[in-house]
Design a protein around this motif. Structure first.
Motif, PDB file in Angstrom:
ATOM      1  N   GLU A 335     -16.397  10.112   2.440  1.00 58.94           N
ATOM      2  CA  GLU A 335     -16.432   8.862   1.678  1.00 58.94           C
ATOM      3  C   GLU A 335     -15.030   8.281   1.562  1.00 58.94           C
ATOM      4  O   GLU A 335     -14.849   7.067   1.563  1.00 58.94           O
ATOM      5  CB  GLU A 335     -17.030   9.117   0.288  1.00 58.94           C
ATOM      6  N   SER A 336     -14.038   9.158   1.450  1.00 56.42           N
ATOM      7  CA  SER A 336     -12.641   8.721   1.433  1.00 56.42           C
ATOM      8  C   SER A 336     -12.172   8.354   2.834  1.00 56.42           C
ATOM      9  O   SER A 336     -11.568   7.300   3.047  1.00 56.42           O
ATOM     10  CB  SER A 336     -11.761   9.836   0.858  1.00 56.42           C
ATOM     11  N   ALA A 337     -12.480   9.211   3.800  1.00 61.44           N
ATOM     12  CA  ALA A 337     -12.019   8.996   5.174  1.00 61.44           C
ATOM     13  C   ALA A 337     -12.515   7.671   5.744  1.00 61.44           C
ATOM     14  O   ALA A 337     -11.802   7.006   6.496  1.00 61.44           O
ATOM     15  CB  ALA A 337     -12.492  10.154   6.054  1.00 61.44           C
ATOM     16  N   ALA A 338     -13.736   7.281   5.387  1.00 64.45           N
ATOM     17  CA  ALA A 338     -14.310   6.036   5.913  1.00 64.45           C
ATOM     18  C   ALA A 338     -13.514   4.814   5.473  1.00 64.45           C
ATOM     19  O   ALA A 338     -13.552   3.772   6.138  1.00 64.45           O
ATOM     20  CB  ALA A 338     -15.764   5.907   5.472  1.00 64.45           C
ATOM     21  N   PHE A 339     -12.790   4.932   4.359  1.00 60.41           N
ATOM     22  CA  PHE A 339     -11.953   3.826   3.868  1.00 60.41           C
ATOM     23  C   PHE A 339     -10.509   3.953   4.354  1.00 60.41           C
ATOM     24  O   PHE A 339      -9.610   3.323   3.809  1.00 60.41           O
ATOM     25  CB  PHE A 339     -11.981   3.787   2.342  1.00 60.41           C
ATOM     26  N   SER A 340     -10.302   4.783   5.395  1.00 56.78           N
ATOM     27  CA  SER A 340      -8.955   4.996   5.955  1.00 56.78           C
ATOM     28  C   SER A 340      -7.995   5.561   4.919  1.00 56.78           C
ATOM     29  O   SER A 340      -6.809   5.207   4.881  1.00 56.78           O
ATOM     30  CB  SER A 340      -8.393   3.686   6.534  1.00 56.78           C
ATOM     31  N   VAL A 341      -8.517   6.448   4.086  1.00 55.60           N
ATOM     32  CA  VAL A 341      -7.702   7.135   3.085  1.00 55.60           C
ATOM     33  C   VAL A 341      -7.715   8.625   3.418  1.00 55.60           C
ATOM     34  O   VAL A 341      -8.772   9.248   3.487  1.00 55.60           O
ATOM     35  CB  VAL A 341      -8.250   6.903   1.659  1.00 55.60           C
ATOM     36  N   GLY A 342      -6.512   9.178   3.667  1.00 54.50           N
ATOM     37  CA  GLY A 342      -6.396  10.587   4.028  1.00 54.50           C
ATOM     38  C   GLY A 342      -6.842  11.500   2.903  1.00 54.50           C
ATOM     39  O   GLY A 342      -6.907  11.104   1.732  1.00 54.50           O
ATOM     40  N   VAL A 343      -7.137  12.751   3.263  1.00 60.29           N
ATOM     41  CA  VAL A 343      -7.775  13.690   2.344  1.00 60.29           C
ATOM     42  C   VAL A 343      -6.903  14.917   2.116  1.00 60.29           C
ATOM     43  O   VAL A 343      -6.348  15.488   3.064  1.00 60.29           O
ATOM     44  CB  VAL A 343      -9.138  14.132   2.917  1.00 60.29           C
ATOM     45  N   LEU A 344      -6.817  15.320   0.857  1.00 62.10           N
ATOM     46  CA  LEU A 344      -6.278  16.622   0.481  1.00 62.10           C
ATOM     47  C   LEU A 344      -7.406  17.431  -0.147  1.00 62.10           C
ATOM     48  O   LEU A 344      -8.264  16.878  -0.834  1.00 62.10           O
ATOM     49  CB  LEU A 344      -5.134  16.473  -0.530  1.00 62.10           C
ATOM     50  N   ASP A 353     -18.009  23.293   5.844  1.00 63.65           N
ATOM     51  CA  ASP A 353     -17.388  23.908   7.017  1.00 63.65           C
ATOM     52  C   ASP A 353     -17.705  23.155   8.303  1.00 63.65           C
ATOM     53  O   ASP A 353     -17.038  23.357   9.322  1.00 63.65           O
ATOM     54  CB  ASP A 353     -17.863  25.366   7.159  1.00 63.65           C
ATOM     55  N   HIS A 354     -18.729  22.311   8.256  1.00 65.52           N
ATOM     56  CA  HIS A 354     -19.089  21.507   9.427  1.00 65.52           C
ATOM     57  C   HIS A 354     -18.271  20.222   9.498  1.00 65.52           C
ATOM     58  O   HIS A 354     -18.370  19.489  10.483  1.00 65.52           O
ATOM     59  CB  HIS A 354     -20.578  21.159   9.368  1.00 65.52           C
ATOM     60  N   ILE A 355     -17.464  19.940   8.465  1.00 61.54           N
ATOM     61  CA  ILE A 355     -16.713  18.683   8.423  1.00 61.54           C
ATOM     62  C   ILE A 355     -15.201  18.912   8.339  1.00 61.54           C
ATOM     63  O   ILE A 355     -14.430  18.320   9.106  1.00 61.54           O
ATOM     64  CB  ILE A 355     -17.190  17.804   7.246  1.00 61.54           C
ATOM     65  N   TYR A 356     -14.756  19.770   7.421  1.00 60.88           N
ATOM     66  CA  TYR A 356     -13.313  19.924   7.203  1.00 60.88           C
ATOM     67  C   TYR A 356     -12.543  20.365   8.449  1.00 60.88           C
ATOM     68  O   TYR A 356     -11.463  19.813   8.729  1.00 60.88           O
ATOM     69  CB  TYR A 356     -13.045  20.862   6.030  1.00 60.88           C
ATOM     70  N   PRO A 357     -13.021  21.349   9.222  1.00 60.37           N
ATOM     71  CA  PRO A 357     -12.252  21.720  10.425  1.00 60.37           C
ATOM     72  C   PRO A 357     -12.035  20.539  11.375  1.00 60.37           C
ATOM     73  O   PRO A 357     -10.954  20.383  11.949  1.00 60.37           O
ATOM     74  CB  PRO A 357     -13.130  22.802  11.073  1.00 60.37           C
ATOM     75  N   GLU A 358     -13.066  19.720  11.523  1.00 58.64           N
ATOM     76  CA  GLU A 358     -12.967  18.536  12.388  1.00 58.64           C
ATOM     77  C   GLU A 358     -11.935  17.561  11.842  1.00 58.64           C
ATOM     78  O   GLU A 358     -11.098  17.018  12.579  1.00 58.64           O
ATOM     79  CB  GLU A 358     -14.346  17.865  12.458  1.00 58.64           C
ATOM     80  N   LEU A 359     -11.975  17.342  10.531  1.00 54.55           N
ATOM     81  CA  LEU A 359     -11.075  16.375   9.891  1.00 54.55           C
ATOM     82  C   LEU A 359      -9.630  16.871   9.909  1.00 54.55           C
ATOM     83  O   LEU A 359      -8.693  16.096  10.154  1.00 54.55           O
ATOM     84  CB  LEU A 359     -11.549  16.133   8.457  1.00 54.55           C
ATOM     85  N   GLN A 394      -6.067   8.537  10.876  1.00 54.70           N
ATOM     86  CA  GLN A 394      -6.692   9.630  11.619  1.00 54.70           C
ATOM     87  C   GLN A 394      -8.012  10.054  10.977  1.00 54.70           C
ATOM     88  O   GLN A 394      -8.956  10.442  11.674  1.00 54.70           O
ATOM     89  CB  GLN A 394      -5.748  10.824  11.696  1.00 54.70           C
ATOM     90  N   ALA A 395      -8.095   9.966   9.656  1.00 53.75           N
ATOM     91  CA  ALA A 395      -9.344  10.288   8.957  1.00 53.75           C
ATOM     92  C   ALA A 395     -10.451   9.324   9.371  1.00 53.75           C
ATOM     93  O   ALA A 395     -11.575   9.739   9.690  1.00 53.75           O
ATOM     94  CB  ALA A 395      -9.126  10.252   7.446  1.00 53.75           C
ATOM     95  N   ALA A 396     -10.128   8.030   9.374  1.00 57.59           N
ATOM     96  CA  ALA A 396     -11.119   7.016   9.770  1.00 57.59           C
ATOM     97  C   ALA A 396     -11.514   7.176  11.233  1.00 57.59           C
ATOM     98  O   ALA A 396     -12.678   6.997  11.605  1.00 57.59           O
ATOM     99  CB  ALA A 396     -10.563   5.620   9.513  1.00 57.59           C
ATOM    100  N   LYS A 397     -10.543   7.514  12.071  1.00 59.35           N
ATOM    101  CA  LYS A 397     -10.806   7.711  13.500  1.00 59.35           C
ATOM    102  C   LYS A 397     -11.751   8.891  13.713  1.00 59.35           C
ATOM    103  O   LYS A 397     -12.664   8.840  14.554  1.00 59.35           O
ATOM    104  CB  LYS A 397      -9.487   7.951  14.230  1.00 59.35           C
ATOM    105  N   CYS A 398     -11.564   9.944  12.943  1.00 62.54           N
ATOM    106  CA  CYS A 398     -12.439  11.114  13.024  1.00 62.54           C
ATOM    107  C   CYS A 398     -13.868  10.755  12.658  1.00 62.54           C
ATOM    108  O   CYS A 398     -14.824  11.187  13.314  1.00 62.54           O
ATOM    109  CB  CYS A 398     -11.913  12.223  12.105  1.00 62.54           C
ATOM    110  N   VAL A 399     -14.024   9.951  11.609  1.00 65.05           N
ATOM    111  CA  VAL A 399     -15.366   9.490  11.204  1.00 65.05           C
ATOM    112  C   VAL A 399     -16.018   8.710  12.343  1.00 65.05           C
ATOM    113  O   VAL A 399     -17.163   8.969  12.723  1.00 65.05           O
ATOM    114  CB  VAL A 399     -15.280   8.617   9.925  1.00 65.05           C
ATOM    115  N   ALA A 400     -15.270   7.754  12.903  1.00 66.42           N
ATOM    116  CA  ALA A 400     -15.817   6.904  13.967  1.00 66.42           C
ATOM    117  C   ALA A 400     -16.204   7.714  15.203  1.00 66.42           C
ATOM    118  O   ALA A 400     -17.249   7.466  15.825  1.00 66.42           O
ATOM    119  CB  ALA A 400     -14.793   5.827  14.346  1.00 66.42           C
ATOM    120  N   ASN A 401     -15.409   8.726  15.531  1.00 62.69           N
ATOM    121  CA  ASN A 401     -15.656   9.521  16.740  1.00 62.69           C
ATOM    122  C   ASN A 401     -16.888  10.418  16.630  1.00 62.69           C
ATOM    123  O   ASN A 401     -17.398  10.898  17.643  1.00 62.69           O
ATOM    124  CB  ASN A 401     -14.432  10.389  17.068  1.00 62.69           C
TER     125      ASN A 401
END
Length: 419
Positions: A335-344, A353-359, A394-401
């Motif tokens: 939800e954060s990544a889609a707005f081009s906001v990086g994640v901590l 585990d199906h999302i964080y390694p990719e991000l 990079q977060a937004a790019k990961c979502v798009a990919n």
């Protein structure tokens, strides 16, 4: 026999289940006491074409684009969306108004499930992720209702739990018509539990299929203006007890290095709103409550409203996703990544585990070990605008990919509607 024993145990535990929901949970959140008859299969809803079950808020948010895509492809279909929590129910209402029906999924008593399915009579039962109730899926299968498990995931720990009750697990696996999993590892775990390989598809996660709407983007722009976007803003979303204190400690350290920083903290559960407000009153930091809309340049905003977290992420320079500094398994970072906001996030993100390694691999997210590491990372990012922007990009790019699971899932649903 396994299901009979399971049902008997449920009936024996029924006083405790009712006490827990109506008294204990109801005391914390009065919404648990409303529509209580629905917990036993008594509802006003008439026959529906598709029943979609989303356990709580997270699943509702993930399923929203999917449900809207189903409606767009098949506008005449009637859809009933069920959940287990008042916050999930409110999210359904907020997201869909009257375009879908909603109610609580009954407790998995055989009589309640029988009453419920007899009333609703869906063609399809679609379950998000891994909310696998034995009586629900077995009775649906017996009635000729196709059972689809969508966006399915199964951790090693959950698999081990199912292996301990294999006779009951076999009942569940035999009742599933088709399963769409996040990845091949999840698919293999279901197959090892007895699901036939030909019933399994690997579609990726529908949670990646998230795109901010024009309405959300307009709201983000207005919030940025309200919260003075020249400030360094970070959002701590879906935080839990104990974690609240760790977040506030990190912000205190950040303020020493950057006095103008703003924290927007959004507790995961509404019953925590007043408790966090009390923590803030007892701190040296100034704060305002989002629900009171009385922001006057304070150091913290308590996001004590529902349905706004996605847009609040969009306001931030960087986000922290809660449930991860403590052992809760984390929450959805997309939800954060889609707005081009990086994640901590903290070290405990096993639920995703199906999302964080990719991000993390895409350099759209970073892991922090504790509140001090979080504070140090925030200070470093506040002094490095280029790196902060890169994380968001990079977060937004990961979502798009990784998008595309929704269209595949809609096609699967339509295949079973036609069969």
């Amino acid at each position: 026999m396994a299901r009979i024993l399971y049902s008997l145990i449920l009936y024996l535990l029924s006083p405790l289940i009712i006490f827990y929901l109506y008294v204990l949970r109801g005391k914390k959140n009065g919404g648990y006491r409303h529509h209580f008859a629905e917990r036993f299969g008594f509802l006003a809803t008439k026959k529906q074409d598709i029943l979609i079950h989303c356990a709580s808020v997270g699943e509702v948010l993930a399923a929203t684009p999917l449900i809207k895509a189903i409606k767009q492809h098949n506008p005449k279909l009637s859809i009933l969306v069920t959940c287990n929590t008042p916050t999930g129910r409110e999210q359904i209402k907020n997201n869909f108004q009257d375009s879908v029906n909603c109610c609580y999924l009954p407790i998995d008593f055989p009589c309640a499930t029988h009453r419920f399915l007899k009333r609703v009579k869906p063609q399809l039962l679609c379950i998000l992720e891994t909310e696998l109730w034995p009586n629900l899926v077995a009775q649906s299968n017996k009635r000729g209702i196709k059972v689809l498990i969508l966006n399915a995931r199964l951790s090693v720990k959950s698999q081990q739990g199912y292996q301990k009750v294999m006779p009951l697990t076999k009942v569940i696996m035999n009742s599933i018509s088709a399963l769409a999993s996040h990845n091949q590892d999840d698919a293999n775990r279901f197959i090892e539990l007895g699901l036939k390989p030909e019933k399994v598809r690997v579609f990726g996660s529908i949670k990646f299929d998230i795109t901010p709407t024009n309405e959300q983007l307009h709201k983000v722009a207005a919030l940025k203006e309200q919260y003075h976007n020249e400030r360094f803003i970070w959002v701590a979303g879906s935080t839990h007890p104990v974690e609240h204190e760790l977040i506030l400690s990190a912000h205190e350290k950040l303020l020493k290095a950057l006095p103008n920083a703003l924290l927007i903290i959004a507790p995961r559960h509404p019953e925590q709103f007043d408790k966090v407000a009390e923590l803030l009153k007892n701190s040296a930091m100034s704060f305002s409550r989002r629900s009171e809309d009385n922001y006057r340049n304070q150091q913290i905003v308590l996001a004590d409203t529902l349905g706004e977290l996605q847009c609040l992420y969009g306001v931030a320079n960087i986000s922290f996703i809660g449930g991860s500094l403590i052992k809760r398994g984390g929450h959805n970072p997309l939800e954060s990544a889609a707005f081009s906001v990086g994640v901590l996030a903290g070290p405990h993100t096993y639920n995703f585990d199906h999302i964080y390694p990719e991000l993390i691999s895409a350099q759209g997210a970073e892991t922090v070990t504790d509140e001090n590491h979080l504070a140090d990372t925030l200070i470093a990012l506040s002094n490095d605008a280029e790196q902060t922007i890169k994380l968001g990009h990079q977060a937004a790019k990961c979502v798009a990919n990784n998008q595309g699971a929704i269209s595949k899932t809609v096609n699967l649903i339509e295949l079973y509607l036609e069969s």
